[in-house]
Write an enzyme that holds these catalytic residues in place. Structure first.
Site, PDB file in Angstrom:
ATOM      1  CB  CYS A 170      -0.738  -0.052   1.422  1.00  0.00           C
ATOM      2  SG  CYS A 170      -1.151   1.464   1.952  1.00  0.00           S
ATOM      3  CD  GLU A 171       0.005   5.127  -4.302  1.00  0.00           C
ATOM      4  OE1 GLU A 171       0.767   4.959  -4.866  1.00  0.00           O
ATOM      5  OE2 GLU A 171      -0.909   6.166  -4.251  1.00  0.00           O
ATOM      6  CG  HIS A 172      -2.339   5.734   0.693  1.00  0.00           C
ATOM      7  ND1 HIS A 172      -3.246   5.199   0.392  1.00  0.00           N
ATOM      8  CD2 HIS A 172      -1.949   6.663   0.036  1.00  0.00           C
ATOM      9  CE1 HIS A 172      -3.944   5.817  -0.651  1.00  0.00           C
ATOM     10  NE2 HIS A 172      -2.840   6.734  -0.982  1.00  0.00           N
ATOM     11  CG  HIS A 173      -0.983   2.974   5.832  1.00  0.00           C
ATOM     12  ND1 HIS A 173      -2.075   2.852   5.086  1.00  0.00           N
ATOM     13  CD2 HIS A 173      -1.169   3.691   6.899  1.00  0.00           C
ATOM     14  CE1 HIS A 173      -2.908   3.937   5.428  1.00  0.00           C
ATOM     15  NE2 HIS A 173      -2.432   4.357   6.667  1.00  0.00           N
TER      16      HIS A 173
ATOM     17  CD  GLN B  92      -7.638  -4.771  -4.395  1.00  0.00           C
ATOM     18  OE1 GLN B  92      -7.132  -4.456  -3.145  1.00  0.00           O
ATOM     19  NE2 GLN B  92      -8.603  -5.345  -4.883  1.00  0.00           N
TER      20      GLN B  92
ATOM     21  CG  HIS C 122      -5.709  -3.625   1.081  1.00  0.00           C
ATOM     22  ND1 HIS C 122      -5.182  -2.653   0.459  1.00  0.00           N
ATOM     23  CD2 HIS C 122      -6.295  -4.157   0.476  1.00  0.00           C
ATOM     24  CE1 HIS C 122      -5.734  -2.406  -0.776  1.00  0.00           C
ATOM     25  NE2 HIS C 122      -6.394  -3.739  -0.676  1.00  0.00           N
TER      26      HIS C 122
ATOM     27  CB  CYS D 153      -2.635  -0.211   5.927  1.00  0.00           C
ATOM     28  SG  CYS D 153      -3.667  -0.365   4.212  1.00  0.00           S
TER      29      CYS D 153
END
Ligand code: ZN
Length: 224
Positions: A113-116, A154, A182, A184
């Protein structure tokens, strides 16, 4: 005050997992640096992160970690950022004139996940209808893998795989469904360990013809 507002909106984006575009956001100069230098620099910064957290980097178990993480980032889990690692999909003529749907289901994938920067893992199901050409089955796995090995959302991952298959196969008739967990969502935040996230990409006949779409979904639902 302004800074607080900006920070709040970054965090909202991260936790809602909103993606911004179809292309992975990369800088123009993303690949001007050699992999060896990238590993060296990431190692240095990761050591600093561990140090700030108070970990003792002289401990035998920890001292190799910054290098291991840096190498894993560049050579494994984020190697799909670099176009030089893109699989070359050789086309073969479909000699037996099989022009039905070909489905490859349950392709395991691991992404982040590019946010976490924590793992996303799940199954991809892919279908296409040959226009006279086919690619090796393992190439489909490799295409899924290549785009997974990036910081991702995703939705974008699903579309990137779909578009690449269209291009590699020279056909519009492509479908992709991805079903993923996920970390996260499960290991932090709301800590939901039972939900999974489904995304789909339908193009050509899969988009236009409901029967084709239903047939694909029926195949991927079949027990073995
Ligand atoms: Zn996340």
């Amino acid at each position: 005050m302004g800074i607080n507002i900006a920070r709040a909106s970054f965090e909202d984006i991260g936790d809602e997992h909103v993606g911004t575009s179809l292309e992975t956001p990369l800088r123009e100069d993303a690949f001007e640096m050699e992999d060896t230098l990238k590993i060296e620099l990431i190692e240095k910064h990761f050591r600093e992160i561990m140090h700030i957290m108070g970990l003792d980097l002289t401990d035998d178990s920890l001292k190799g970690t910054p290098h291991r993480v840096a190498k894993m980032y560049v050579k494994e889990v984020f190697s799909g950022l670099d176009p030089k690692n893109k699989p070359i999909a050789k086309l073969f003529e479909n000699k037996y004139k099989y022009n039905e749907m070909l489905v490859e289901k349950n392709i395991t994938f691991f992404s982040h996940c590019e946010h976490h920067f924590v793992p996303i893992h799940g199954k991809a199901h892919v279908a296409y209808i040959s226009n006279g050409n086919v690619i090796g089955l393992s190439k489909i796995n490799r295409i899924v893998q290549y785009f997974s090995q990036r910081p991702q959302v995703q939705e974008r991952l699903t579309m990137q795989i779909g578009n690449e298959l269209k291009e590699a196969l020279g056909t519009d008739d492509v479908a992709v469904i991805m079903d993923a967990d996920h970390m996260c969502v499960s290991s932090r935040g709301v800590k939901d360990t039972t939900s999974s996230t489904l995304t789909s990409f339908y193009s050509g006949k899969f988009e236009k013809d409901e029967q084709t779409r239903i047939e694909f979904i029926k195949y991927i639902s079949l027990e073995r």
